[in-house]
Write an enzyme that holds these catalytic residues in place. Structure first.
Site, PDB file in Angstrom:
ATOM      1  N   HIS A 131       0.832  -1.210   0.000  1.00  0.00           N
ATOM      2  CA  HIS A 131       0.000   0.000   0.000  1.00  0.00           C
ATOM      3  C   HIS A 131       0.872   1.268   0.000  1.00  0.00           C
ATOM      4  O   HIS A 131       0.702   2.152  -0.846  1.00  0.00           O
ATOM      5  CB  HIS A 131      -0.910  -0.028   1.243  1.00  0.00           C
ATOM      6  CG  HIS A 131      -1.818   1.154   1.356  1.00  0.00           C
ATOM      7  ND1 HIS A 131      -3.128   1.127   0.943  1.00  0.00           N
ATOM      8  CD2 HIS A 131      -1.611   2.408   1.835  1.00  0.00           C
ATOM      9  CE1 HIS A 131      -3.689   2.299   1.160  1.00  0.00           C
ATOM     10  NE2 HIS A 131      -2.780   3.100   1.708  1.00  0.00           N
ATOM     11  N   GLU A 132       1.818   1.343   0.930  1.00  0.00           N
ATOM     12  CA  GLU A 132       2.645   2.558   1.039  1.00  0.00           C
ATOM     13  C   GLU A 132       3.558   2.714  -0.172  1.00  0.00           C
ATOM     14  O   GLU A 132       3.735   3.812  -0.681  1.00  0.00           O
ATOM     15  CB  GLU A 132       3.452   2.573   2.345  1.00  0.00           C
ATOM     16  CG  GLU A 132       2.600   2.590   3.617  1.00  0.00           C
ATOM     17  CD  GLU A 132       1.522   3.687   3.650  1.00  0.00           C
ATOM     18  OE1 GLU A 132       1.709   4.761   3.031  1.00  0.00           O
ATOM     19  OE2 GLU A 132       0.478   3.450   4.284  1.00  0.00           O
ATOM     20  N   HIS A 135       1.665   4.206  -2.975  1.00  0.00           N
ATOM     21  CA  HIS A 135       1.578   5.672  -2.915  1.00  0.00           C
ATOM     22  C   HIS A 135       2.814   6.333  -3.528  1.00  0.00           C
ATOM     23  O   HIS A 135       2.712   7.393  -4.125  1.00  0.00           O
ATOM     24  CB  HIS A 135       1.443   6.147  -1.470  1.00  0.00           C
ATOM     25  CG  HIS A 135       0.063   5.990  -0.889  1.00  0.00           C
ATOM     26  ND1 HIS A 135      -1.087   6.298  -1.590  1.00  0.00           N
ATOM     27  CD2 HIS A 135      -0.350   5.588   0.344  1.00  0.00           C
ATOM     28  CE1 HIS A 135      -2.146   6.079  -0.818  1.00  0.00           C
ATOM     29  NE2 HIS A 135      -1.734   5.632   0.365  1.00  0.00           N
TER      30      HIS A 135
HETATM   31 ZN   LIG Z   1      -2.888   5.128   1.975  1.00  0.00          ZN
END
Ligand SMILES: [Zn+2]
Ligand SMILES: [Zn+2]
Length: 178
Positions: A131-132, A135
């Site tokens: 997830h990170e 980003h």
């Molecule tokens: Zn997030």
């Protein structure tokens, strides 16, 4: 693509093998564990008994000069952290610098009074790391709750996600790469 995984402070739980395998696969990357870095002590909030995630991420941003076309930095912190206005966060990313950070503290079943489950713990760490890192490739939050880019409000959300991107995010990710 090369992903540097950096333990910040002492990191327990043997997460690095699982991270290495999964991140290599999802990001078609070479994953390298680096030497441990100390925690920036100014990042500790004595009143909240948590680390301020932005201060730790700023420290990573300052320390690493990254070729954004080729490299990513993922810090792993084994302590609870928060950011404004959230009481806690599982992770934080800066797409401008290509650095991101994941906290292990709330990913352990024991945190919620449940019994130890290494496999579950590792799968949560892997999902939040994807997830990170997502980003840092400019992927935003996804509305598909099975996608790794779905925002986790709690570990229940994390557990519902898969350790990978949905077709829409996968496509965005591929276009960021070219
Ligand atoms: Zn997030
Ligand atoms: Zn998605």
């Amino acid at each position: 693509m090369k992903i540097f995984v950096i333990p910040i402070g002492t990191v327990r739980g043997g997460v690095f093998g699982a991270l290495k395998r999964s991140l290599a696969q999802v990001f078609s990357a070479d994953v390298e564990m680096t030497a441990r870095r100390p925690i920036t002590e100014e990042a500790y909030d004595f009143q909240r008994r948590q680390y301020y995630a932005n201060a730790i991420l700023d420290d990573l941003d300052d320390e690493f000069i990254i070729d954004k076309k080729e490299e990513r930095v993922l810090g792993i912190l084994d302590a609870d952290m928060h950011t404004d206005p959230m009481n806690f966060i599982f992770g934080l990313a800066n797409h401008r610098t290509a650095c991101c950070l994941v906290s292990l503290a709330r990913l352990r079943p024991e945190f919620y009074g449940q019994k130890q489950d290494r496999e579950l713990f590792h799968s949560r760490v892997v999902k939040e790391a994807i997830h990170e890192l997502g980003h840092t490739f400019r992927l935003g939050h996804c509305r598909n709750r099975h996608c790794a880019m779905y925002f986790s409000d709690s570990v229940t959300d994390t557990d519902a996600k898969k350790a990978g991107f949905c077709p829409v995010c996968r496509k965005k990710f591929s276009s960021e790469q070219t």
